[in-house]
Design an enzyme around this catalytic site. Sequence first.
Site, PDB file in Angstrom:
ATOM      1  CE  LYS A 250       7.810   2.210   8.907  1.00  0.00           C
ATOM      2  NZ  LYS A 250       7.916   3.595   9.301  1.00  0.00           N
TER       3      LYS A 250
ATOM      4  CB  ILE B 236      -1.029  -0.017   1.227  1.00  0.00           C
ATOM      5  CG1 ILE B 236      -0.280  -0.128   2.508  1.00  0.00           C
ATOM      6  CG2 ILE B 236      -1.972  -0.966   1.097  1.00  0.00           C
ATOM      7  CD1 ILE B 236      -1.097  -0.001   3.706  1.00  0.00           C
ATOM      8  N   GLY B 237       2.204   1.247   0.080  1.00  0.00           N
ATOM      9  CA  GLY B 237       3.039   2.440   0.000  1.00  0.00           C
ATOM     10  C   GLY B 237       4.286   1.926   0.198  1.00  0.00           C
TER      11      GLY B 237
ATOM     12  N   GLY C   7       8.152   4.126   1.240  1.00  0.00           N
ATOM     13  CA  GLY C   7       8.823   5.105   1.885  1.00  0.00           C
ATOM     14  C   GLY C   7      10.252   4.964   2.037  1.00  0.00           C
ATOM     15  N   GLY C   8      10.783   5.965   2.718  1.00  0.00           N
ATOM     16  CA  GLY C   8      12.418   6.000   3.026  1.00  0.00           C
ATOM     17  C   GLY C   8      12.678   4.657   3.889  1.00  0.00           C
TER      18      GLY C   8
ATOM     19  CG  ASP D  63      11.560  13.524   8.236  1.00  0.00           C
ATOM     20  OD1 ASP D  63      11.828  14.519   7.676  1.00  0.00           O
ATOM     21  OD2 ASP D  63      11.510  12.429   7.870  1.00  0.00           O
TER      22      ASP D  63
ATOM     23  N   GLY E 246      11.137   1.610   3.622  1.00  0.00           N
ATOM     24  CA  GLY E 246      10.972   0.609   2.871  1.00  0.00           C
ATOM     25  C   GLY E 246       9.581   0.172   2.353  1.00  0.00           C
ATOM     26  CE  LYS E 247       8.357  -2.760  -3.252  1.00  0.00           C
ATOM     27  NZ  LYS E 247       8.090  -3.802  -4.222  1.00  0.00           N
ATOM     28  CB  VAL E 248       3.912   0.385   3.869  1.00  0.00           C
ATOM     29  CG1 VAL E 248       2.838   0.233   4.995  1.00  0.00           C
ATOM     30  CG2 VAL E 248       4.954   1.513   4.560  1.00  0.00           C
TER      31      VAL E 248
END
Length: 272
Positions: free
Chosen positions: A55, A30-31, A33-34, A150, A36-38
Amino acid sequence: MAHIKHFENLKIQLEAIKSATNNFANDMCIGDGGFGKVYKGEIIHSNGQSMVALKRLNRAFGQGDPEFWKEIMMLSFYKHENIVSLLGYCDDCDEKILVYEFVSKKSLDLYLDKDDLNWVQRLKICIGAARGLAYLHSPSDTQLRVLHRDIKSSNILLDENWNAKISDFGLSKFGPANQQFTYLVSNPVGTIGYCDPLYVESGYLTKESDVYSFGVVLFEVLCGRLCIGNNNDKLRPLTRLVREYYDQNRINELIFDNIKDEIHSDSLKNVH
């Protein structure tokens, strides 16, 4: 390691995660990011059984074990309705996987230039995120202040009722909370466009560094665009535009068209 034993009750076996995600199938992703994959999947965890977000660490992206354990530690000690809930983790077979509550609307950055959110809904999200950040900065006497480092719209998640949840604590740091003025000296980290210029230049990290980043998010919500590279003025950061228009008393010209008619003029004056 002592910290691993402390969180043993949160541990989830890799086989259970593979089963929930059909062995990390692409259609369960579903995503990205910085970290890894979610993935999404239904699993038994520390609070029962439900749909969760998983995650999975990809070390090629630069994050690793320190960020993994930092996230577990932060989210185990700091719980708030406007902070994403950690439900478990897996560190079997050199895997590093974090298991969170599932938030169906994903992240705030996806809606900045869309008509899904009216002005009142945008305000509600901002207030919720502000409450979560205030909790991190002003914890109880027994806990240290958390400096997130962040804060950005992609790290503000939204549940099915559009409630804001601050996420991604892998870069965060602890700081003393029992003094009026506190700072840490650290190598600047964060995301271009959101970073406090004073922190970047000096290395002095304070809670105001997070507040600056959150201020950038507020203007993203007001203006309906990301702070870097979106819509017109692609080469001009939003912070620079806001300063120029503020000095010229023209902030109203930057407001996202879809919400411009919903904002009372007195509210806009409060932005000034």
